[in-house]
Design an enzyme around this catalytic site. Sequence first.
Site, mmCIF file in Angstrom:
data_model
loop_
_atom_site.group_PDB
_atom_site.id
_atom_site.type_symbol
_atom_site.label_atom_id
_atom_site.label_comp_id
_atom_site.label_asym_id
_atom_site.label_seq_id
_atom_site.Cartn_x
_atom_site.Cartn_y
_atom_site.Cartn_z
ATOM 1 N N GLY A 32 0.950 -1.254 0.047
ATOM 2 C CA GLY A 32 0.019 0.020 -0.128
ATOM 3 C C GLY A 32 0.817 1.183 -0.042
ATOM 4 N N CYS A 241 -26.926 -9.568 -16.926
ATOM 5 C CA CYS A 241 -26.490 -9.183 -18.189
ATOM 6 C C CYS A 241 -27.264 -9.445 -19.406
ATOM 7 C CB CYS A 241 -25.109 -9.856 -18.438
ATOM 8 S SG CYS A 241 -24.561 -9.658 -20.044
ATOM 9 N N CYS A 244 -25.684 -12.403 -21.365
ATOM 10 C CA CYS A 244 -25.110 -13.868 -20.977
ATOM 11 C C CYS A 244 -25.953 -14.157 -19.617
ATOM 12 C CB CYS A 244 -23.622 -13.986 -20.894
ATOM 13 S SG CYS A 244 -23.262 -12.914 -19.227
ATOM 14 N N CYS A 266 -22.333 -7.188 -19.459
ATOM 15 C CA CYS A 266 -20.961 -7.294 -18.758
ATOM 16 C C CYS A 266 -20.049 -6.301 -19.269
ATOM 17 C CB CYS A 266 -20.604 -8.732 -18.854
ATOM 18 S SG CYS A 266 -21.455 -9.989 -18.044
ATOM 19 N N CYS A 272 -18.139 -12.384 -20.637
ATOM 20 C CA CYS A 272 -19.538 -12.543 -21.057
ATOM 21 C C CYS A 272 -19.522 -13.501 -22.347
ATOM 22 C CB CYS A 272 -19.784 -11.295 -21.628
ATOM 23 S SG CYS A 272 -21.476 -11.011 -22.039
#
Lengths: 292, 258, 235
Positions: A32, A241, A244, A266, A272
């Site tokens: 970080g 979606c 899909c 997606c 997808c």
Amino acid sequence: MTDLATYNFAYLDEQTKRMIRRAILKAISIPGYQVPFASREMPMPYGWGTGGVQVTAAILGPDDVLKVIDQGADDTTNAVSIRAFFQKVANVAVTTKTREATIIQTRHRIPEETLTAGQTLVYQVPIPEPLRFLEPRETETRKMHALEEYGLMHVKLYEDIARNGHIATTYAYPVKVEGRYVMDPSPTPKFDNPKMHMSEALQLFGAGREKRIYAVPPYTEVVSLDFEDHPFEIQHFDKPCALCGAEHVYLDEVVLDDKGGRMFVCSDTDHCEDRREHGHAGHLLAQQEAAE
Amino acid sequence: MSAVPLLKVNDVSKFYGSRIGCRNVSFELWPGEVLAIVGESGSGKTTLLSCLSTRLMPSSGVVEYHMRDGQYRDLARMGEAERRFLMRTDWGFVHQNPADGLRMTVSAGANVGERLMAVGDRHYGNIRATATDWLRRVEIEEDRIDDQPRAFSGGMRQRLQIARNLVTSPRLVFMDEPTGGLDVSVQARLLDLVRGLVHDLGLSAIIVTHDLAVARLLSHRMMVMKDGLVIEQGLTDRVLDDPREPYTQLLVSSILQV
Amino acid sequence: MPTPLVVSEVAKSFTMHLRDGIRLPVVSGVSFSVKKGECVVLGGPSGVGKSSILKMLYGNYAVDAGQILIEHHGHLVDLAKAAPRSVLEVRRDTLGYVSQFLRVVPRVSALDVVAEPLLARGAAQDEAREKASELLAKLNLPRELWQLPPATFSGGEQQRVNIARGFITDHEILLLDEPTASLDAKNRRVVVEMIAAKKAEGVALLGIFHDEEVRDAVADRILDVSAFSPRKAAA
């Protein structure tokens, strides 16, 4: 003279790669923490992923398989040109399949498919400093990181709630890494934040213009900041979606016509396509097939 | 009155190269006591305030603070993390220009709440309730809580800055010309407010001002500075009613009578 | 009889630096004491240093020489040399002062101006306000003025606020600088009664009263300040 002979492998010279690798090692050692590095000029403008490209160039080997996504898609301009760049300067294998890739360079998304050990995700980062929004002085933000003074981060979230009634930050949502450094996960949607937590993959972040590299090593705690009475939540989508039928994935809105027609599909195009190949179909696709 | 001083200042000097900022200043500040430092521009009063509040390192001398754990700590030897923690919990600093002490682009509520969040308060509802209460105490309408200080008048900004400083119940507040740049009527309101808060909260305060009326109204004790030196100090009433040094007599005799 | 206030060999002069540093002697060799329950009045022509003596006793004027001994919480404090915070403590608990003019604080109501000395000593708000109301009523200050800041009051009204503020506490020593100067006959009598009550409680009082009637009514003893004036010595 061939084109390839003009360049060192992966465009950058070996000294530069070494310098970047040292920065990456330091970043991995201090999860970080933003490590300054001597960012080079790249043959593309700032904002096109010069930080990510340098990180990728420094870790790329001849055996790697590279995937590049932009907003989740493999076929947008930025993704296509970066992929072409590395094909040209390193002659590496490329793929659009998440599970086949060893290195995935990304702008603004984490693939839906869970990453596994051995994979590396390289983020393109425009502004690495999460405190910059409220504190313009670099000397001051460095001090705040050093002394773990992160009250200001909550000031930003407070403002969100005061203005919108809930935390309205939807992307670049700040996280705390390994209980120490507060980090900007780059402008990925907060939907992806939980995927960073305890990921098996190595996550590297490169900011070219700002000359910073930071990292989240595998199996590292990544916690999204929040308030006790306004806990962190990811986005929810009403419908699956349209293509899909996937649920619990991040969807993009696509405008279909000028009469208000739209669909949600997606954002991860590989995910997808993969689902559709396996016989899943969303309502729009089902309608089309029915019409045919 | 508590038996020990809150702040012990011993022979503090600050030089800017060969120029003198302030020289050989010693005094003690007791709990609940308000000290005014007066003098004209360039007399060293702001330099002294900066040295006391650790915004500047003195060139020599020691400033010791009586911590909540009962120990005296030499401020110059304190780690930066601890010093910054002290500054945003047990101390306050009110700047002459509120823009220096406020975050102008975040709401009034967040300005007041920042210190609470900095010390680990993570409950939005509680933070907001405390901020609302403090806005009321400094006479800012509750419905301004989500407005940015940019939309506030000078007097309101200054009151907001005070609320932002007092929300963690500090024991010591430094003020640098807190009424400078405000209209007279706005000044009066602010002074009265500060006076009330200092009294109600039992605050200790060090106030730098060139305005003797401010010193008279707010302070128990006064120090007069000239050319970096404290030339006269004592009970505020005494210094103003019976000034002894030539410069103090000049200052006092220069007050405009209304 | 206990003597809570003893003044010994006190001298005071002003050095006027703005006028070529000339030195103006005010008083010297000031020695006297005030017993519990006694009211001593400072006498002598105006300009002789009566007000200066009160201001020294209250700490507003510095003292060149001598001692001002005050019995404070059972021990003696020399106000001539005391640190500012001791002076403030003595003022809060032992030594009260009614000045000729009220120092007006913006926006604070008359009632709160009067109640403040009690609050400073830790009294509850309600209790302090109630006692302030009693005193203001006794001094015939119109009730509709109580909630207003005294800045716009007449001289007599301001003075009554000031007297109430000075008399509200049970300070053992009270300094009075012409408290009745702007009052009408009726209110002067009220003040005389209040002074008598303080005496009966054992408070030591030291005051300046130009009004002969009041002076005769309250004074146990008149101390001629001319005796301490350097001008008299020169004459």
